[in-house]
Design a protein around this motif. Structure first.
Motif, PDB file in Angstrom:
ATOM      1  N   GLY A 145     -36.009 -40.087  -8.865  1.00 49.10           N
ATOM      2  CA  GLY A 145     -36.214 -41.329  -9.602  1.00 49.10           C
ATOM      3  C   GLY A 145     -37.692 -41.569  -9.876  1.00 49.10           C
ATOM      4  N   LEU A 161     -39.021 -39.273 -12.547  1.00 51.01           N
ATOM      5  CA  LEU A 161     -38.619 -39.769 -13.863  1.00 51.01           C
ATOM      6  C   LEU A 161     -39.432 -41.006 -14.260  1.00 51.01           C
ATOM      7  CD1 LEU A 161     -34.774 -39.313 -13.356  1.00 51.01           C
ATOM      8  CD2 LEU A 161     -36.164 -38.084 -15.039  1.00 51.01           C
ATOM      9  N   ARG A 162     -39.610 -41.925 -13.305  1.00 50.78           N
ATOM     10  CA  ARG A 162     -40.378 -43.150 -13.615  1.00 50.78           C
ATOM     11  C   ARG A 162     -41.822 -42.824 -13.973  1.00 50.78           C
ATOM     12  NH1 ARG A 162     -36.808 -45.217  -9.860  1.00 50.78           N
ATOM     13  NH2 ARG A 162     -38.120 -44.748  -8.065  1.00 50.78           N
ATOM     14  N   TYR A 197     -31.773 -44.105 -20.248  1.00 52.69           N
ATOM     15  CA  TYR A 197     -30.852 -43.836 -19.133  1.00 52.69           C
ATOM     16  C   TYR A 197     -31.238 -44.685 -17.927  1.00 52.69           C
ATOM     17  CZ  TYR A 197     -29.333 -39.626 -21.643  1.00 52.69           C
ATOM     18  OH  TYR A 197     -28.838 -38.745 -22.561  1.00 52.69           O
ATOM     19  N   LEU A 198     -32.530 -44.699 -17.602  1.00 51.63           N
ATOM     20  CA  LEU A 198     -32.974 -45.471 -16.440  1.00 51.63           C
ATOM     21  C   LEU A 198     -32.716 -46.960 -16.662  1.00 51.63           C
ATOM     22  CD1 LEU A 198     -34.545 -42.716 -15.919  1.00 51.63           C
ATOM     23  CD2 LEU A 198     -36.115 -44.123 -14.605  1.00 51.63           C
ATOM     24  N   ARG A 237     -27.763 -45.289 -16.028  1.00 53.85           N
ATOM     25  CA  ARG A 237     -26.924 -44.088 -16.167  1.00 53.85           C
ATOM     26  C   ARG A 237     -27.694 -42.870 -15.678  1.00 53.85           C
ATOM     27  NH1 ARG A 237     -25.960 -42.741 -21.564  1.00 53.85           N
ATOM     28  NH2 ARG A 237     -27.667 -44.058 -22.255  1.00 53.85           N
ATOM     29  N   LEU A 238     -26.971 -41.792 -15.400  1.00 59.69           N
ATOM     30  CA  LEU A 238     -27.644 -40.581 -14.946  1.00 59.69           C
ATOM     31  C   LEU A 238     -28.267 -39.836 -16.124  1.00 59.69           C
ATOM     32  CD1 LEU A 238     -25.301 -39.029 -12.211  1.00 59.69           C
ATOM     33  CD2 LEU A 238     -27.230 -40.603 -11.948  1.00 59.69           C
ATOM     34  N   VAL A 239     -29.498 -39.419 -15.929  1.00 55.51           N
ATOM     35  CA  VAL A 239     -30.218 -38.569 -16.869  1.00 55.51           C
ATOM     36  C   VAL A 239     -29.491 -37.216 -16.915  1.00 55.51           C
ATOM     37  CG1 VAL A 239     -32.420 -37.305 -16.992  1.00 55.51           C
ATOM     38  CG2 VAL A 239     -32.400 -39.757 -16.443  1.00 55.51           C
ATOM     39  N   ASP A 285     -35.052 -37.296  -2.188  1.00 53.47           N
ATOM     40  CA  ASP A 285     -34.350 -38.561  -2.408  1.00 53.47           C
ATOM     41  C   ASP A 285     -33.827 -38.541  -3.838  1.00 53.47           C
ATOM     42  OD1 ASP A 285     -33.952 -41.082  -3.568  1.00 53.47           O
ATOM     43  OD2 ASP A 285     -35.722 -41.979  -2.667  1.00 53.47           O
ATOM     44  N   GLY A 286     -32.505 -38.516  -3.982  1.00 51.87           N
ATOM     45  CA  GLY A 286     -31.928 -38.734  -5.310  1.00 51.87           C
ATOM     46  C   GLY A 286     -31.520 -37.506  -6.095  1.00 51.87           C
ATOM     47  N   PHE A 287     -31.769 -36.323  -5.579  1.00 49.94           N
ATOM     48  CA  PHE A 287     -31.315 -35.089  -6.224  1.00 49.94           C
ATOM     49  C   PHE A 287     -30.878 -34.107  -5.156  1.00 49.94           C
ATOM     50  CE2 PHE A 287     -31.636 -30.759  -7.541  1.00 49.94           C
ATOM     51  CZ  PHE A 287     -31.100 -30.751  -8.810  1.00 49.94           C
ATOM     52  N   ARG A 292     -27.555 -35.434  -7.428  1.00 44.75           N
ATOM     53  CA  ARG A 292     -26.965 -36.754  -7.560  1.00 44.75           C
ATOM     54  C   ARG A 292     -25.484 -36.666  -7.908  1.00 44.75           C
ATOM     55  NH1 ARG A 292     -30.784 -40.894  -7.568  1.00 44.75           N
ATOM     56  NH2 ARG A 292     -30.103 -42.751  -8.642  1.00 44.75           N
ATOM     57  N   GLN A 308     -25.159 -31.090 -10.377  1.00 45.86           N
ATOM     58  CA  GLN A 308     -26.552 -30.870  -9.961  1.00 45.86           C
ATOM     59  C   GLN A 308     -26.607 -30.055  -8.676  1.00 45.86           C
ATOM     60  OE1 GLN A 308     -28.740 -34.591  -9.881  1.00 45.86           O
ATOM     61  NE2 GLN A 308     -28.130 -35.093 -11.979  1.00 45.86           N
ATOM     62  N   ARG A 362     -38.599 -52.972 -10.008  1.00 45.36           N
ATOM     63  CA  ARG A 362     -38.345 -51.999 -11.052  1.00 45.36           C
ATOM     64  C   ARG A 362     -37.554 -52.599 -12.199  1.00 45.36           C
ATOM     65  NH1 ARG A 362     -35.800 -47.395  -7.376  1.00 45.36           N
ATOM     66  NH2 ARG A 362     -34.330 -47.514  -9.121  1.00 45.36           N
ATOM     67  N   ASP A 380     -35.075 -51.489 -13.614  1.00 44.80           N
ATOM     68  CA  ASP A 380     -33.617 -51.316 -13.524  1.00 44.80           C
ATOM     69  C   ASP A 380     -33.010 -52.128 -12.374  1.00 44.80           C
ATOM     70  OD1 ASP A 380     -34.728 -49.736 -11.547  1.00 44.80           O
ATOM     71  OD2 ASP A 380     -33.427 -48.005 -11.917  1.00 44.80           O
ATOM     72  N   ARG A 406     -25.173 -48.874 -11.659  1.00 42.73           N
ATOM     73  CA  ARG A 406     -25.686 -47.852 -10.729  1.00 42.73           C
ATOM     74  C   ARG A 406     -24.736 -47.672  -9.545  1.00 42.73           C
ATOM     75  NH1 ARG A 406     -31.136 -50.580  -9.905  1.00 42.73           N
ATOM     76  NH2 ARG A 406     -31.604 -49.039  -8.319  1.00 42.73           N
TER      77      ARG A 406
HETATM   78  P1  AMP Z   1     -33.454 -43.894  -8.001  1.00 45.84           P
HETATM   79  O1  AMP Z   1     -34.936 -44.084  -7.935  1.00 45.84           O
HETATM   80  O2  AMP Z   1     -32.967 -42.741  -7.196  1.00 45.84           O
HETATM   81  O3  AMP Z   1     -32.708 -45.156  -7.742  1.00 45.84           O
HETATM   82  O4  AMP Z   1     -33.132 -43.503  -9.533  1.00 45.84           O
HETATM   83  C1  AMP Z   1     -33.402 -44.402 -10.593  1.00 45.84           C
HETATM   84  C2  AMP Z   1     -32.755 -43.914 -11.880  1.00 45.84           C
HETATM   85  O5  AMP Z   1     -33.294 -42.618 -12.226  1.00 45.84           O
HETATM   86  C3  AMP Z   1     -31.257 -43.685 -11.802  1.00 45.84           C
HETATM   87  O6  AMP Z   1     -30.518 -44.861 -12.033  1.00 45.84           O
HETATM   88  C4  AMP Z   1     -31.047 -42.654 -12.893  1.00 45.84           C
HETATM   89  O7  AMP Z   1     -31.077 -43.242 -14.177  1.00 45.84           O
HETATM   90  C5  AMP Z   1     -32.289 -41.785 -12.755  1.00 45.84           C
HETATM   91  N1  AMP Z   1     -32.106 -40.659 -11.809  1.00 45.84           N
HETATM   92  C6  AMP Z   1     -32.718 -40.469 -10.608  1.00 45.84           C
HETATM   93  N2  AMP Z   1     -32.337 -39.327 -10.037  1.00 45.84           N
HETATM   94  C7  AMP Z   1     -31.442 -38.763 -10.889  1.00 45.84           C
HETATM   95  C8  AMP Z   1     -30.675 -37.563 -10.863  1.00 45.84           C
HETATM   96  N3  AMP Z   1     -30.740 -36.701  -9.832  1.00 45.84           N
HETATM   97  N4  AMP Z   1     -29.869 -37.329 -11.916  1.00 45.84           N
HETATM   98  C9  AMP Z   1     -29.790 -38.167 -12.960  1.00 45.84           C
HETATM   99  N5  AMP Z   1     -30.465 -39.308 -13.041  1.00 45.84           N
HETATM  100  C10 AMP Z   1     -31.295 -39.617 -12.017  1.00 45.84           C
END
Ligand code: AMP
Length: 186
Positions: free
Chosen positions: A33, A36-37, A53-54, A58-60, A85-87, A89, A93, A133, A135, A144
């Motif tokens: 995340g 991506l941010r 997506y964020l 939704r998932l990227v 953290d987060g992958f 997901r 993946q 954030r 989102d 989410r």
């Molecule tokens: P997080 O910081 O893990 O809460 O992620 C925030 C946002 O980033 C999520 O709601 C997704 O839109 C995107 N995101 C983070 N990790 C992934 C992932 N592994 N696959 C797809 N989208 C992701």
């Protein structure tokens, strides 16, 4: 070597606990995340592509996020391990990460932080108050949570079957949860 993954609902404490674990083990904390941010904040071509997506919770696309995390894990390779953290997901993946060179991502332990929906909603509301954030709105949080149930929770069964899953009660205060995570990792 610690090659950890944290799985938890949004607002479940992955970031907070992950950063602590990374510091304690002296290994990088890597959040998909955050990666991506950073792109969104820098308005890079990737950032412009992933922003909707964020914003919508939704998932990227899988291949894109897998590539970002792969790059982070190979340049340079964190030889002492990592806290992710987060992958992955979702199951796709996880499959992609298993095809990476050198035998795949080879997670040593997957920590599942269990947190009730009401607590998640309360925490994200708090985070939103302190400027958090984009989102962290209630409607995005609902999406989410839905995505988490449908797409991410199946990972728990996968990693349980592989014998690398540890379950931790993620409810309560930060120090309390941190202590439970440490206990579970002994
Ligand atoms: P997080 O910081 O893990 O809460 O992620 C925030 C946002 O980033 C999520 O709601 C997704 O839109 C995107 N995101 C983070 N990790 C992934 C992932 N592994 N696959 C797809 N989208 C992701």
């Amino acid at each position: 070597m610690a090659r950890l993954l944290l799985v938890a609902p949004p607002g479940g404490g992955k970031g907070t606990q992950g950063q602590r674990l990374g510091a304690d083990y002296g290994v990088p904390y890597i959040s998909s995340g955050e990666l991506l941010r950073d792109h969104v904040a820098g308005a890079t071509p990737i950032g412009r592509r992933v922003r909707p997506y964020l914003d919508e919770g939704r998932l990227v696309p899988d291949a894109l996020v897998a590539e970002l995390v792969h790059e982070r894990l190979t340049t340079p390779r964190p030889l002492g391990g990592f806290v992710l953290d987060g992958f992955p997901r979702n199951l796709e993946q996880a499959r992609l990460a298993d095809t990476w060179e050198g035998g795949g991502i080879r997670l040593s332990t997957v920590v599942h932080l269990r947190v009730a929906d009401e607590e998640v909603i309360r925490r994200v509301r708090e985070r939103a108050k302190t400027g958090g954030r984009s989102d962290d709105t209630l409607s995005t949080l609902r999406r989410r949570l839905e995505v988490y149930r449908k797409a991410t929770e199946p990972l728990i069964g996968l990693y349980r079957d592989r014998g690398v899953l540890v379950e931790v009660d993620g409810g309560g205060g930060i120090d309390e949860v941190a202590a439970r995570v440490r206990q579970a990792l002994l």
